[in-house]
Design a protein around this motif. Structure first.
Motif, PDB file in Angstrom:
ATOM      1  N   GLY A  10      20.783  96.675  34.449  1.00  0.00           N
ATOM      2  CA  GLY A  10      20.651  97.300  35.750  1.00  0.00           C
ATOM      3  C   GLY A  10      21.799  97.048  36.719  1.00  0.00           C
ATOM      4  O   GLY A  10      22.911  96.676  36.343  1.00  0.00           O
ATOM      5  N   LYS A  11      21.477  97.231  37.996  1.00  0.00           N
ATOM      6  CA  LYS A  11      22.487  97.078  39.045  1.00  0.00           C
ATOM      7  C   LYS A  11      22.986  95.645  39.143  1.00  0.00           C
ATOM      8  O   LYS A  11      24.164  95.414  39.464  1.00  0.00           O
ATOM      9  N   PHE A  12      22.118  94.681  38.876  1.00  0.00           N
ATOM     10  CA  PHE A  12      22.574  93.291  38.901  1.00  0.00           C
ATOM     11  C   PHE A  12      23.596  93.054  37.796  1.00  0.00           C
ATOM     12  O   PHE A  12      24.597  92.362  37.997  1.00  0.00           O
ATOM     13  N   GLY A  13      23.362  93.624  36.634  1.00  0.00           N
ATOM     14  CA  GLY A  13      24.326  93.496  35.548  1.00  0.00           C
ATOM     15  C   GLY A  13      25.668  94.106  35.918  1.00  0.00           C
ATOM     16  O   GLY A  13      26.723  93.522  35.629  1.00  0.00           O
ATOM     17  N   GLU A  14      25.640  95.266  36.565  1.00  0.00           N
ATOM     18  CA  GLU A  14      26.881  95.900  36.997  1.00  0.00           C
ATOM     19  C   GLU A  14      27.593  95.041  38.031  1.00  0.00           C
ATOM     20  O   GLU A  14      28.823  94.878  37.982  1.00  0.00           O
ATOM     21  N   GLU A  16      29.133  91.902  36.359  1.00  0.00           N
ATOM     22  CA  GLU A  16      30.349  92.227  35.609  1.00  0.00           C
ATOM     23  C   GLU A  16      31.567  92.216  36.522  1.00  0.00           C
ATOM     24  O   GLU A  16      32.647  91.746  36.125  1.00  0.00           O
ATOM     25  N   GLN A  17      31.418  92.700  37.733  1.00  0.00           N
ATOM     26  CA  GLN A  17      32.528  92.722  38.678  1.00  0.00           C
ATOM     27  C   GLN A  17      32.762  91.347  39.298  1.00  0.00           C
ATOM     28  O   GLN A  17      33.915  90.919  39.479  1.00  0.00           O
ATOM     29  N   ALA A  18      31.669  90.650  39.599  1.00  0.00           N
ATOM     30  CA  ALA A  18      31.782  89.383  40.325  1.00  0.00           C
ATOM     31  C   ALA A  18      32.474  88.300  39.511  1.00  0.00           C
ATOM     32  O   ALA A  18      33.201  87.466  40.058  1.00  0.00           O
ATOM     33  N   ILE A  19      32.242  88.289  38.199  1.00  0.00           N
ATOM     34  CA  ILE A  19      32.871  87.255  37.367  1.00  0.00           C
ATOM     35  C   ILE A  19      33.722  87.887  36.267  1.00  0.00           C
ATOM     36  O   ILE A  19      33.830  87.367  35.157  1.00  0.00           O
ATOM     37  N   ALA A  20      34.350  89.000  36.614  1.00  0.00           N
ATOM     38  CA  ALA A  20      35.142  89.756  35.634  1.00  0.00           C
ATOM     39  C   ALA A  20      36.246  88.921  35.004  1.00  0.00           C
ATOM     40  O   ALA A  20      36.570  89.091  33.821  1.00  0.00           O
ATOM     41  N   ALA A  21      36.838  88.004  35.769  1.00  0.00           N
ATOM     42  CA  ALA A  21      37.941  87.194  35.238  1.00  0.00           C
ATOM     43  C   ALA A  21      37.461  86.170  34.218  1.00  0.00           C
ATOM     44  O   ALA A  21      38.255  85.710  33.381  1.00  0.00           O
ATOM     45  N   TYR A  22      36.185  85.804  34.281  1.00  0.00           N
ATOM     46  CA  TYR A  22      35.664  84.711  33.454  1.00  0.00           C
ATOM     47  C   TYR A  22      34.923  85.188  32.208  1.00  0.00           C
ATOM     48  O   TYR A  22      34.884  84.482  31.197  1.00  0.00           O
ATOM     49  N   LEU A  23      34.329  86.376  32.282  1.00  0.00           N
ATOM     50  CA  LEU A  23      33.494  86.832  31.172  1.00  0.00           C
ATOM     51  C   LEU A  23      34.230  86.952  29.839  1.00  0.00           C
ATOM     52  O   LEU A  23      33.655  86.616  28.795  1.00  0.00           O
ATOM     53  N   PRO A  24      35.494  87.392  29.793  1.00  0.00           N
ATOM     54  CA  PRO A  24      36.161  87.446  28.490  1.00  0.00           C
ATOM     55  C   PRO A  24      36.197  86.093  27.784  1.00  0.00           C
ATOM     56  O   PRO A  24      36.019  86.023  26.561  1.00  0.00           O
ATOM     57  N   GLY A  25      36.394  85.006  28.536  1.00  0.00           N
ATOM     58  CA  GLY A  25      36.417  83.678  27.924  1.00  0.00           C
ATOM     59  C   GLY A  25      35.073  83.260  27.381  1.00  0.00           C
ATOM     60  O   GLY A  25      34.976  82.656  26.305  1.00  0.00           O
ATOM     61  N   PHE A  26      34.013  83.583  28.108  1.00  0.00           N
ATOM     62  CA  PHE A  26      32.671  83.266  27.628  1.00  0.00           C
ATOM     63  C   PHE A  26      32.324  84.087  26.390  1.00  0.00           C
ATOM     64  O   PHE A  26      31.709  83.579  25.454  1.00  0.00           O
TER      65      PHE A  26
END
Length: 214
Positions: free
Chosen positions: A113-117, A120-130
């Motif tokens: 949902g909207k929280f997921g969207e 994705e933007q809020a921690i965009a720099a970190y998610l690839p590492g996770f």
């Protein structure tokens, strides 16, 4: 005596875990961090060993893992995948097979949902590492990893959480650090829980488009 290695030991959740393990168990703790002076309050504690080192130093990590039963990684940052590769290499060298790994919501593309969207933007720099770390850990056949994917963290003085599995949509938007620490302590006390799994943690009834304070 069981020996636990905590990586990134100066992290807020890691410090809660440390104090609870000292109060509730007989485990010996090895606290690994870049600047050991930050945890100087443990210098004279008979069950604590402070190790100053870099999380990418495989040799130093391997040495710190000697005799360790469980590794708890509280590391983060945009270069997390590099740290994860070093942890895996060191664990294989030291023949340590149990890992508790602090991951993040969104690591499995599981936040709907909207929280997921928004997440994705809020921690965009970190998610690839996770996400890369998840792939690295999934490929390890000799390491039993429980990954923890907490919602957005609060400092509320409470332990109140529910879990979701790797195959379920993530619930809620927030969870307290004390709640995450409680789950980690449970895993350390009973390492047979949640083998080779990835667990979401959230405070019940906190659904929304973003955390309440945002």
């Amino acid at each position: 005596m069981v020996k636990i290695l905590i990586l990134g030991a100066n992290g807020a959740t890691a410090k809660i875990v440390t104090n609870r393990l000292l109060a509730e168990t007989n485990a010996d703790l090895i606290l690994y961090l870049r600047n050991a002076e930050r945890l100087s309050q443990y210098n004279d504690h008979p069950r604590v060993t402070l190790v100053e080192g870099d999380a990418t130093d495989v040799a130093a990590l391997s040495t710190a893992m000697a005799g360790v039963a469980i590794v708890y990684s509280n590391l983060g940052g945009t270069a997390l995948a590099t740290d994860t590769k070093a942890i895996v290499a060191a664990m294989n060298t030291a023949k340590v097979s149990r890992l508790i790994f602090y991951s993040a919501l969104g690591a499995l593309h599981e936040v709907p949902g909207k929280f997921g969207e928004w997440n994705e933007q809020a921690i965009a720099a970190y998610l690839p590492g996770f996400r890369e770390s998840d792939q690295i850990l999934a490929a390890q056949h000799d390491i039993n990893t429980t990954q923890i994917r907490p919602a957005w963290l609060t400092n509320h003085d409470e332990i109140n959480y529910e879990t979701t599995s790797a195959n379920e949509p993530f619930k809620g938007t927030e969870v307290s650090r004390q709640s995450v620490a409680d789950f980690i302590v449970k895993l350390i006390k009973d390492p047979a829980l949640y083998p080779n799994d990835s667990i979401g943690l959230n405070k019940p009834n906190t659904n929304g488009d973003k955390p309440a304070w945002m």
